[in-house]
Design a protein around this motif. Structure first.
Motif, PDB file in Angstrom:
ATOM      1  N   LEU A  42       0.789  -1.170   0.054  1.00  0.00           N
ATOM      2  CA  LEU A  42      -0.087   0.108  -0.017  1.00  0.00           C
ATOM      3  C   LEU A  42       1.044   1.168  -0.085  1.00  0.00           C
ATOM      4  O   LEU A  42       0.649   2.294  -0.576  1.00  0.00           O
ATOM      5  N   PHE A  43       1.956   1.058   0.478  1.00  0.00           N
ATOM      6  CA  PHE A  43       2.891   2.254   0.643  1.00  0.00           C
ATOM      7  C   PHE A  43       3.463   2.650  -0.863  1.00  0.00           C
ATOM      8  O   PHE A  43       3.673   3.839  -1.318  1.00  0.00           O
ATOM      9  N   LEU A  44       3.806   1.415  -1.499  1.00  0.00           N
ATOM     10  CA  LEU A  44       4.454   1.685  -2.847  1.00  0.00           C
ATOM     11  C   LEU A  44       3.229   2.256  -3.907  1.00  0.00           C
ATOM     12  O   LEU A  44       3.256   3.295  -4.624  1.00  0.00           O
ATOM     13  N   MET A  45       1.751   1.943  -3.548  1.00  0.00           N
ATOM     14  CA  MET A  45       0.639   2.531  -4.252  1.00  0.00           C
ATOM     15  C   MET A  45       0.383   3.900  -3.752  1.00  0.00           C
ATOM     16  O   MET A  45       0.167   4.775  -4.662  1.00  0.00           O
ATOM     17  N   PHE A  46       0.464   4.211  -2.521  1.00  0.00           N
ATOM     18  CA  PHE A  46       0.492   5.596  -2.132  1.00  0.00           C
ATOM     19  C   PHE A  46       1.380   6.417  -2.749  1.00  0.00           C
ATOM     20  O   PHE A  46       1.067   7.621  -3.166  1.00  0.00           O
ATOM     21  N   SER A  47       2.753   5.940  -2.974  1.00  0.00           N
ATOM     22  CA  SER A  47       3.746   6.813  -3.229  1.00  0.00           C
ATOM     23  C   SER A  47       3.349   7.241  -4.768  1.00  0.00           C
ATOM     24  O   SER A  47       3.533   8.250  -5.536  1.00  0.00           O
ATOM     25  N   ALA A  48       3.011   6.030  -5.527  1.00  0.00           N
ATOM     26  CA  ALA A  48       2.697   6.074  -7.029  1.00  0.00           C
ATOM     27  C   ALA A  48       1.534   7.320  -7.075  1.00  0.00           C
ATOM     28  O   ALA A  48       1.509   8.083  -8.120  1.00  0.00           O
ATOM     29  N   GLY A  49       0.431   7.127  -6.177  1.00  0.00           N
ATOM     30  CA  GLY A  49      -0.405   8.017  -6.437  1.00  0.00           C
ATOM     31  C   GLY A  49      -0.080   9.458  -6.419  1.00  0.00           C
ATOM     32  O   GLY A  49      -0.681  10.404  -6.865  1.00  0.00           O
TER      33      GLY A  49
END
Length: 489
Positions: A42-49
């Protein structure tokens, strides 16, 4: 600006942040690996967002965001640093899980505090563009003042760090700190908590624990010592006493053969000599049982020692043969006349250590009474020889041959030098008709030993089932051949 017109990536990044908080609560603590893996994803997805929305956590919020957008973007950028700190903390604790225990919270808290402190300073510098140097200088001065105010507390905290790093004890270990013995239930920032045998909780400051002597009773974990202290009159010759104590050590089956136990003289006075007997058991739970067995065996070996009997302060009214008969619990029901009659037929014999006293599958021609020494009893099973038990002074052998002329089901071997009385079968059977209590005592002894031996004779060793890739491959190769043979038949 209306919040409903905000760019979609900001909504998605906020939704990911909320999803992380919800999933962290829903997933069980027993699945810590899953929790950390999901948080990292989820942290990687948050960074991508954030990157998709045009935000870079290493820079301030761009001017293209204004009003509510700017506030939300700033909040999400700061949240990125905190979110990253939580993810990194979880990964570090997971990697150091073998080093820091689940119940030892001190190092986990220190790691988390250090990572979050760095994240807060970085967020203040990169996102809010604050003068970090002045902030750090001010916080350093404040830290010095606070350190002087809570000096004793800091000593406990840093001592706790040292204890967690060097690990002289762990949670669930039984330790002795400055005379206080108990089980470690928790180690926190300031104190170590011990649960004593009385059920009370003892709280020991970490600074005190780090300075005093610590005895860890749970290490090494593969053996634990058992110590018995005996005080005997000074008239007894120490060499004879030590020989009896060594036989008692060998006769205690609860003790390990390696490391070997020992008996030494610790103190000598005008009236008494103090001896210390030390042995080792596999588990701490067996120390009490081993200690009780040692006390009983020490008494029996000392009572059977000839030098001890000769140096007794009170004259012995019975002969050596009658003393041996009196020590046999199975023959205590006999009257004094019966024991006197058996005494006339008792013949003394000795066996060196390692000698076979009664071989397996032979019919004993005599009843054997152990006067002194240790006899090991072994039986043959499908997985090899098995030690059934050990015998000491006052125990019988060969009762089956006397009662029914049945062969022995076990082998009796002298573990130490043994002195044994023999009573021939013909001399005993001649008295059976007149003294039926002797027959009843021997029959009951045979029944008890047979009942205890039967489950062990039925033992079957566990067969190791071959596993692995090679075994699977062989099975796959052999199956088509077998199937072809069946079809051809």
């Amino acid at each position: 600006m209306d919040l409903m017109k905000l760019p979609h990536p900001l909504f998605w990044t906020a939704a990911i942040l909320v999803a992380d908080l919800i999933l962290w609560r829903l997933i069980s603590e027993t699945r810590s690996h899953w929790k950390i893996a999901i948080r990292s994803a989820l942290f990687l997805m948050f960074s991508a967002g954030l990157l998709g929305a045009g935000l870079t956590p290493l820079n301030t919020v761009p001017d293209q965001f204004d009003g509510a957008e700017h506030t939300l973007a700033t909040t999400l950028a700061i949240a990125w640093w905190l979110f990253g700190a939580r993810a990194i903390t979880g990964l570090m604790i997971l990697l150091l899980e073998s080093r820091i225990e689940r119940k030892g919270h001190l190092l986990q808290d220190l790691i988390g505090a250090g990572v979050f402190l760095v994240a807060l300073v970085a967020a203040a510098a990169y996102i809010l563009d604050l003068p970090v140097k002045g902030l750090l200088a001010t916080s350093g001065a404040v830290a010095i003042i606070l350190a002087l105010a809570v000096q004793s507390t800091l000593a406990d905290v840093f001592s706790g760090i040292v204890l967690n790093a060097t690990k002289p004890f762990r949670v669930d270990d039984v330790i002795n700190i400055d005379g206080v013995e108990g089980k470690v239930v928790e180690i926190d920032w300031r104190s170590t908590y011990l649960l004593t045998s009385a059920g009370s909780m003892v709280v020991i400051p970490n600074a005190m624990a780090a300075k005093t002597r610590i005895v860890n009773l749970s290490r090494p974990d593969h053996f634990h010592s058992v110590t018995v202290t005996v005080e005997l009159p000074v008239r007894l010759r120490p060499a004879s006493v030590l020989d009896s104590l060594t036989k008692a050590l060998k006769g205690c089956r609860e003790l390990m053969s390696e490391p070997e136990g020992s008996a030494v003289v610790t103190k000598s006075g005008l009236r008494s000599v103090e001896y210390e007997i030390t042995g080792y058991v596999h588990s701490r739970d067996r120390r009490g049982i081993a200690r009780n067995q040692l006390h009983d065996l020490i008494y029996r070996q000392l009572a059977a020692s000839e030098s001890v009997r000769q140096s007794s302060a009170h004259p012995v009214a019975t002969t050596r043969q009658l003393a041996a008969l009196d020590s046999v619990s199975a023959l205590r029901t006999l009257s004094s006349e019966d024991r006197l009659e058996l005494e006339q037929h008792m013949r003394l014999s000795s066996y060196p250590a390692g000698a076979v006293i009664l071989e397996l599958a032979v019919v004993p021609d005599a009843l054997l009474i152990v006067e002194s020494g240790v006899v090991t009893v072994t039986m043959e099973r499908s997985d090899g020889p098995y030690e059934l038990g050990r015998m000491g002074p006052g125990e019988l052998m060969g009762e089956g041959g006397v009662i029914s002329e049945s062969p022995t089901a076990v082998r009796f071997t002298a573990l130490t030098d043994c002195v044994i009385y023999r009573v021939d079968r013909t001399d005993i059977t001649a008295t059976f008709d007149e003294h039926s209590e002797l027959r009843r005592a021997l029959v009951e002894l045979v029944r008890t030993r047979t009942k205890a031996r039967e489950p062990l004779l039925q033992h079957r060793p566990l067969e190791d089932t071959p596993t692995g890739l090679l075994h699977w491959f062989r099975g796959r190769v052999n199956k088509p051949r077998d199937a072809g043979k069946i079809r051809r038949s």
